[in-house]
Design an enzyme around this catalytic site. Structure first.
Site, short mmCIF file in Angstrom:
data_model
loop_
_atom_site.label_atom_id
_atom_site.label_comp_id
_atom_site.label_asym_id
_atom_site.label_seq_id
_atom_site.Cartn_x
_atom_site.Cartn_y
_atom_site.Cartn_z
N PRO A 152 0.83 -1.23 0.00
CA PRO A 152 0.00 0.00 0.00
C PRO A 152 0.86 1.27 0.00
O PRO A 152 0.35 2.34 -0.31
CB PRO A 152 -0.84 -0.12 1.27
CG PRO A 152 -0.19 -1.18 2.09
CD PRO A 152 0.59 -2.06 1.17
N GLU A 206 2.00 -8.04 8.93
CA GLU A 206 2.20 -6.58 8.90
C GLU A 206 3.16 -6.17 7.78
O GLU A 206 3.55 -5.00 7.69
CB GLU A 206 2.75 -6.09 10.24
CG GLU A 206 1.84 -6.35 11.43
CD GLU A 206 0.48 -5.68 11.29
OE1 GLU A 206 0.46 -4.47 10.99
OE2 GLU A 206 -0.53 -6.37 11.48
N ARG A 252 -2.64 -9.27 -20.53
CA ARG A 252 -3.48 -8.96 -21.69
C ARG A 252 -2.82 -7.95 -22.64
O ARG A 252 -3.31 -7.75 -23.75
CB ARG A 252 -4.88 -8.51 -21.26
CG ARG A 252 -4.92 -7.22 -20.47
CD ARG A 252 -6.34 -6.90 -20.01
NE ARG A 252 -7.23 -6.59 -21.14
CZ ARG A 252 -7.13 -5.51 -21.91
NH1 ARG A 252 -6.18 -4.61 -21.68
NH2 ARG A 252 -7.97 -5.30 -22.90
N ASP A 282 -6.97 -1.47 -28.99
CA ASP A 282 -6.10 -0.71 -29.87
C ASP A 282 -6.80 0.54 -30.42
O ASP A 282 -6.21 1.31 -31.15
CB ASP A 282 -5.63 -1.58 -31.05
CG ASP A 282 -4.65 -2.64 -30.59
OD1 ASP A 282 -4.09 -2.46 -29.49
OD2 ASP A 282 -4.44 -3.63 -31.31
N1 4FN Z 1 -1.80 -4.72 2.32
C1 4FN Z 1 -3.43 1.08 4.08
C2 4FN Z 1 -2.59 1.56 5.08
C3 4FN Z 1 -1.84 0.68 5.82
C4 4FN Z 1 -1.90 -0.68 5.60
C5 4FN Z 1 -2.72 -1.16 4.60
C6 4FN Z 1 -2.82 -2.63 4.31
C7 4FN Z 1 -1.31 -6.86 3.33
C8 4FN Z 1 0.94 -7.20 4.36
C9 4FN Z 1 0.32 -4.95 3.54
C10 4FN Z 1 -3.21 -3.25 0.36
C11 4FN Z 1 -3.82 -2.42 -0.58
C12 4FN Z 1 -3.34 -2.32 -1.86
C13 4FN Z 1 -0.54 -4.43 -1.98
C14 4FN Z 1 -3.48 -0.29 3.85
C15 4FN Z 1 -1.60 -3.88 -1.30
C16 4FN Z 1 -2.09 -4.01 0.01
C17 4FN Z 1 -2.23 -3.05 -2.21
C18 4FN Z 1 -1.42 -4.88 1.03
C19 4FN Z 1 -0.51 -7.61 4.39
C20 4FN Z 1 1.08 -5.71 4.59
C21 4FN Z 1 -1.16 -5.35 3.47
C22 4FN Z 1 -4.00 3.48 3.65
C23 4FN Z 1 -3.90 1.91 1.78
C24 4FN Z 1 -5.74 1.77 3.42
C25 4FN Z 1 -1.91 -4.90 4.74
C26 4FN Z 1 -4.26 2.05 3.24
N2 4FN Z 1 -1.57 -3.12 -3.40
N3 4FN Z 1 -1.91 -3.46 4.90
O1 4FN Z 1 -3.65 -3.06 3.55
O2 4FN Z 1 -0.56 -5.65 0.71
O3 4FN Z 1 -0.55 -3.95 -3.24
#
Ligand code: 4FN
Length: 286
Positions: free
Chosen positions: A93, A120, A158, A173
């Site tokens: 995130p 985490e 894709r 396209d």
């Molecule tokens: N998420 C936010 C703030 C703090 C933590 C999170 C969160 C999965 C391992 C990361 C989430 C969203 C979009 C990976 C979210 C993404 C993830 C993603 C993700 C467990 C740690 C976690 C402010 C964005 C809401 C958990 C906001 N795109 N932590 O979701 O991996 O790629």
């Protein structure tokens, strides 16, 4: 293209190839998903890969060593096939928001490593050591990076030549790239008292294209001004062409109205005021 997905839940990622389009592409040998279990690199008899965070607080963290070893193992294979290491994308995130431009850029790669976090997240030192680029698919809380990795695999795949059928690729396209979709209609021509816009039944393909383009522009401008501004920036030629067409249509319409007025006023031949704008003419595009 090979997607190496480093994860604690490899079975979850393998289902990404169950979809008809990506599955067909995989059978054609155009793409491959290599789901690697980070737990296989735990290096201890308990197979544990997580620990408490320094500084306290709730939750566990994925440790640096298994993540690093897993990534190095995969990169070793990649280095044998292509002379350079693959880019490492950490689904996070905190990352740059993934978009279509990024999808097109990533589709040029031969192999990619997608690193998925759980709990985490991952010890920051492992991310530094593997030179991870952080990529996010949007602002919401998830339980892991596997779904984001699958989203990226779908969007990137894709864009690989041959993955979509001819019918499917023709759509992407088109000049509509970067705009939201225009409304679409199928049979019947009248459903529940609602008609299909007449232009779509006219058989005039040029007119249909223009109508769809105008619909796309209007809906994008209204709902996603950010995408609209980007489209105008990225397509100055198309917008200039549109401006000229609207100007041309305005002149034709003006001439038609003038002829109409002349017919109404009988045989009066006075055109001397025609250069003055008629306030009843409304040229604002809808
Ligand atoms: N998420 C936010 C703030 C703090 C933590 C999170 C969160 C999965 C391992 C990361 C989430 C969203 C979009 C990976 C979210 C993404 C993830 C993603 C993700 C467990 C740690 C976690 C402010 C964005 C809401 C958990 C906001 N795109 N932590 O979701 O991996 O790629």
């Amino acid at each position: 293209m090979i997607f190496h997905v480093l994860t604690l839940f490899p079975d979850m990622v393998r289902t990404a190839l169950d979809s008809s389009v990506l599955g067909r592409a995989a059978r054609k040998g155009l793409l491959q998903i290599n789901a690697v279990n980070i737990r296989d690199f735990s290096g201890n008899i308990h197979n544990s890969v997580d620990d408490y965070t320094y500084g306290g607080g709730a939750g566990m963290l994925m440790q640096a060593q298994p993540v690093y070893d897993c990534c190095c193992s995969v990169q070793a294979g990649i280095l044998e096939r292509q002379k350079k290491p693959a880019r490492v994308l950490y689904m996070s995130p905190q990352g740059r928001t993934f978009d279509q431009d990024m999808a097109k850029e990533l589709a040029l790669e031969e192999e990619l490593i997608l690193l998925c976090g759980h709990y985490e997240g991952i010890d920051a030192r492992a991310l530094t050591a593997v030179r991870a680029e952080e990529v996010s698919i949007g602002d919401f809380v998830l339980t892991g990076g596997e779904l984001p990795a699958m989203v990226i695999i779908d969007a990137v795949s894709r864009m690989i030549p041959g993955v979509l059928g001819n019918q499917e690729s023709a759509d992407t396209d088109s000049f509509m790239n970067g705009l939201l979709e225009y409304p679409q209609y199928s049979r019947p021509a009248v459903w529940d008292g609602m008609e299909v816009p007449p232009v779509l039944l006219s058989g005039d393909h040029a007119k249909v294209d223009i109508w769809r383009f105008e619909q796309s522009l209007a809906i994008t401008k209204e709902r996603r001004p950010d995408l609209y501004e980007k489209f105008v920036r990225d397509n100055p030629g198309l917008m200039e062409e549109r401006r000229k067409r609207i100007e041309r249509e305005r002149r034709i319409e003006e001439r038609r109205r003038r002829k109409e007025r002349q017919a109404e006023n009988g045989k009066k031949e006075d055109n001397s005021n025609d250069h003055i704008a008629d306030p009843s003419d409304d040229h604002t595009p809808h």
